[in-house]
Design a protein around this motif. Structure first.
Motif, mmCIF file in Angstrom:
data_model
loop_
_atom_site.group_PDB
_atom_site.id
_atom_site.type_symbol
_atom_site.label_atom_id
_atom_site.label_comp_id
_atom_site.label_asym_id
_atom_site.label_seq_id
_atom_site.Cartn_x
_atom_site.Cartn_y
_atom_site.Cartn_z
ATOM 1 N N HIS A 37 15.296 39.438 12.352
ATOM 2 C CA HIS A 37 15.449 38.033 12.716
ATOM 3 C C HIS A 37 14.167 37.482 13.334
ATOM 4 O O HIS A 37 13.790 36.332 13.083
ATOM 5 N N LEU A 38 13.486 38.285 14.136
ATOM 6 C CA LEU A 38 12.266 37.822 14.783
ATOM 7 C C LEU A 38 11.137 37.656 13.771
ATOM 8 O O LEU A 38 10.348 36.714 13.848
ATOM 9 N N VAL A 39 11.075 38.567 12.794
ATOM 10 C CA VAL A 39 10.013 38.519 11.803
ATOM 11 C C VAL A 39 10.233 37.377 10.807
ATOM 12 O O VAL A 39 9.292 36.677 10.419
ATOM 13 N N SER A 40 11.481 37.168 10.397
ATOM 14 C CA SER A 40 11.753 36.210 9.329
ATOM 15 C C SER A 40 11.945 34.785 9.819
ATOM 16 O O SER A 40 11.878 33.840 9.048
ATOM 17 N N GLY A 41 12.201 34.599 11.119
ATOM 18 C CA GLY A 41 12.466 33.261 11.625
ATOM 19 C C GLY A 41 11.456 32.811 12.647
ATOM 20 O O GLY A 41 10.322 33.296 12.709
ATOM 21 N N ARG A 42 11.866 31.847 13.467
ATOM 22 C CA ARG A 42 10.994 31.288 14.488
ATOM 23 C C ARG A 42 11.497 31.629 15.883
ATOM 24 O O ARG A 42 11.176 30.953 16.843
ATOM 25 N N MET A 43 12.330 32.666 15.966
ATOM 26 C CA MET A 43 12.889 33.051 17.257
ATOM 27 C C MET A 43 11.930 33.960 18.018
ATOM 28 O O MET A 43 11.186 34.740 17.424
ATOM 29 N N LEU A 44 11.988 33.868 19.342
ATOM 30 C CA LEU A 44 11.177 34.727 20.202
ATOM 31 C C LEU A 44 11.971 35.921 20.695
ATOM 32 O O LEU A 44 11.417 36.934 21.101
ATOM 33 N N ASP A 45 13.284 35.790 20.682
ATOM 34 C CA ASP A 45 14.170 36.910 21.021
ATOM 35 C C ASP A 45 15.531 36.626 20.419
ATOM 36 O O ASP A 45 15.889 35.463 20.157
ATOM 37 N N PHE A 46 16.302 37.685 20.196
ATOM 38 C CA PHE A 46 17.560 37.563 19.462
ATOM 39 C C PHE A 46 18.504 38.666 19.926
ATOM 40 O O PHE A 46 18.130 39.829 19.941
ATOM 41 N N ILE A 47 19.702 38.278 20.349
ATOM 42 C CA ILE A 47 20.692 39.262 20.788
ATOM 43 C C ILE A 47 22.034 38.923 20.145
ATOM 44 O O ILE A 47 22.518 37.793 20.243
ATOM 45 N N ARG A 48 22.645 39.913 19.476
ATOM 46 C CA ARG A 48 23.977 39.728 18.910
ATOM 47 C C ARG A 48 25.000 40.332 19.870
ATOM 48 O O ARG A 48 24.931 41.511 20.202
ATOM 49 N N PHE A 49 25.956 39.518 20.316
ATOM 50 C CA PHE A 49 26.950 39.984 21.264
ATOM 51 C C PHE A 49 28.253 40.388 20.594
ATOM 52 O O PHE A 49 29.025 41.140 21.135
ATOM 53 N N ASP A 50 28.525 39.848 19.437
ATOM 54 C CA ASP A 50 29.752 40.178 18.728
ATOM 55 C C ASP A 50 29.413 40.139 17.256
ATOM 56 O O ASP A 50 28.257 39.975 16.874
ATOM 57 N N ASP A 51 30.424 40.289 16.386
ATOM 58 C CA ASP A 51 30.152 40.316 14.960
ATOM 59 C C ASP A 51 29.397 39.069 14.508
ATOM 60 O O ASP A 51 28.585 39.117 13.610
ATOM 61 N N ASP A 52 29.668 37.914 15.123
ATOM 62 C CA ASP A 52 29.009 36.695 14.678
ATOM 63 C C ASP A 52 28.696 35.746 15.827
ATOM 64 O O ASP A 52 28.773 34.540 15.682
ATOM 65 N N PHE A 53 28.370 36.282 17.014
ATOM 66 C CA PHE A 53 27.957 35.447 18.135
ATOM 67 C C PHE A 53 26.578 35.883 18.579
ATOM 68 O O PHE A 53 26.337 37.067 18.812
ATOM 69 N N VAL A 54 25.671 34.917 18.699
ATOM 70 C CA VAL A 54 24.264 35.219 18.924
ATOM 71 C C VAL A 54 23.714 34.388 20.077
ATOM 72 O O VAL A 54 24.101 33.229 20.255
ATOM 73 N N LEU A 55 22.814 34.992 20.851
ATOM 74 C CA LEU A 55 21.971 34.261 21.794
ATOM 75 C C LEU A 55 20.534 34.404 21.311
ATOM 76 O O LEU A 55 20.115 35.510 20.952
ATOM 77 N N ALA A 56 19.794 33.314 21.295
ATOM 78 C CA ALA A 56 18.419 33.379 20.822
ATOM 79 C C ALA A 56 17.502 32.560 21.726
ATOM 80 O O ALA A 56 17.900 31.520 22.254
ATOM 81 N N LYS A 57 16.271 33.043 21.900
ATOM 82 C CA LYS A 57 15.244 32.316 22.645
ATOM 83 C C LYS A 57 14.242 31.772 21.650
ATOM 84 O O LYS A 57 13.783 32.499 20.759
ATOM 85 N N MET A 58 13.891 30.486 21.771
ATOM 86 C CA MET A 58 12.991 29.870 20.802
ATOM 87 C C MET A 58 12.334 28.632 21.403
ATOM 88 O O MET A 58 12.731 28.154 22.468
ATOM 89 N N TYR A 59 11.318 28.123 20.688
ATOM 90 C CA TYR A 59 10.759 26.832 21.052
ATOM 91 C C TYR A 59 11.703 25.751 20.523
ATOM 92 O O TYR A 59 12.305 25.915 19.459
ATOM 93 N N PRO A 60 11.832 24.636 21.225
ATOM 94 C CA PRO A 60 12.782 23.610 20.789
ATOM 95 C C PRO A 60 12.271 22.834 19.572
ATOM 96 O O PRO A 60 11.075 22.550 19.470
ATOM 97 N N PRO A 61 13.161 22.466 18.637
ATOM 98 C CA PRO A 61 12.749 21.600 17.543
ATOM 99 C C PRO A 61 12.319 20.226 18.092
ATOM 100 O O PRO A 61 12.760 19.820 19.161
ATOM 101 N N LYS A 62 11.498 19.543 17.336
ATOM 102 C CA LYS A 62 10.924 18.285 17.828
ATOM 103 C C LYS A 62 11.992 17.248 18.171
ATOM 104 O O LYS A 62 11.845 16.484 19.122
ATOM 105 N N PHE A 63 13.092 17.220 17.399
ATOM 106 C CA PHE A 63 14.038 16.116 17.567
ATOM 107 C C PHE A 63 14.798 16.168 18.903
ATOM 108 O O PHE A 63 15.393 15.170 19.303
ATOM 109 N N ILE A 64 14.775 17.319 19.613
ATOM 110 C CA ILE A 64 15.487 17.361 20.893
ATOM 111 C C ILE A 64 14.546 17.199 22.088
ATOM 112 O O ILE A 64 14.979 17.183 23.233
ATOM 113 N N ARG A 65 13.253 17.065 21.824
ATOM 114 C CA ARG A 65 12.287 16.951 22.917
ATOM 115 C C ARG A 65 12.215 15.514 23.448
ATOM 116 O O ARG A 65 12.237 14.558 22.681
#
Length: 223
Positions: A136-164
């Protein structure tokens, strides 16, 4: 009924390879009493001063486990991975000794299924989970990635422009992309919980939660 385990209960760690040693060492840093055992005397000696107790023993032998008092532990970690047969036998021994909570390392899906059937309460796939995280880190723009369940994720990233520069409630992150911004990190400041009126700047990092697919879609937006 699941037995409630004390948060400070001593932990039995079986196997002092990289995974077991890291687990035992971190538990010790968390001020948990740890009894670490391994057949390899050299590893036992190496870790004897880093954890509460470290002893040489063959955990495949249930009598050896009884001698070290394994039956008195509420939590055990089976960190043996080099031999599937050994890890299964050790897990079965702990089940026979009625250890309430058993965490066991698996090296494959089939290995994990066997451990669960034998009686492991929690099956861990450290290599697979590490591989997924790196992918996930190599293929995307995430700085960190943690899967807590089969399909629940926490990720650290830079914010997209539209939310700044606008409040999170105005940007519509949750309604548009079905992800939740749970924390914001500004330069030189600790992470803080995000609120509806939190404004994210160009220099911030964000922590977001959601399903794997939604997080991947959100992470691919223009930055």
């Amino acid at each position: 009924m699941v037995e409630q385990i004390r948060g400070d209960a001593p932990v039995l760690v079986i196997g002092l390879g990289r995974f077991g040693a890291a687990c035992a060492g971190e538990l010790d840093r968390l001020d948990r009493d740890v009894l670490a055992i391994d057949e390899n005397l050299e590893l036992v000696q190496k870790w004897s001063e880093r954890v509460t107790h470290a002893v040489q023993a063959d955990a495949k032998n249930i009598d050896a486990l009884k001698q070290i008092g394994a039956q008195d532990f509420q939590v055990a970690v089976v960190a043996v991975g080099s031999s599937i047969e050994a890890s299964v036998l050790i897990t079965a021994n702990l089940v026979d000794l009625k250890v309430p909570q058993i965490w066991a390392k698996a090296v494959s899906q089939s290995h994990g299924k066997i451990l669960a059937r034998v009686g492991a309460n929690h099956v861990i796939y450290p290599e697979r989970e590490a591989g997924e995280r790196v992918a996930h880190l190599v293929s995307g723009r995430m700085l960190d990635f943690i899967r807590f369940d089969d399909d629940f994720v926490l990720a650290k990233m830079y914010p997209p422009k539209f939310i700044r520069g606008v409040g999170l409630n105005e940007s519509g992150v949750r309604s548009k992309y079905n992800v939740t911004v749970v924390g914001v990190k500004s330069p030189g400041k600790p992470f803080r919980y995000a609120e509806a009126n939190t404004v994210v700047t160009n220099h911030d990092l964000i922590i977001v939660s959601g399903t794997n697919s939604d997080i991947e879609r959100f992470a691919s937006l223009d930055r």
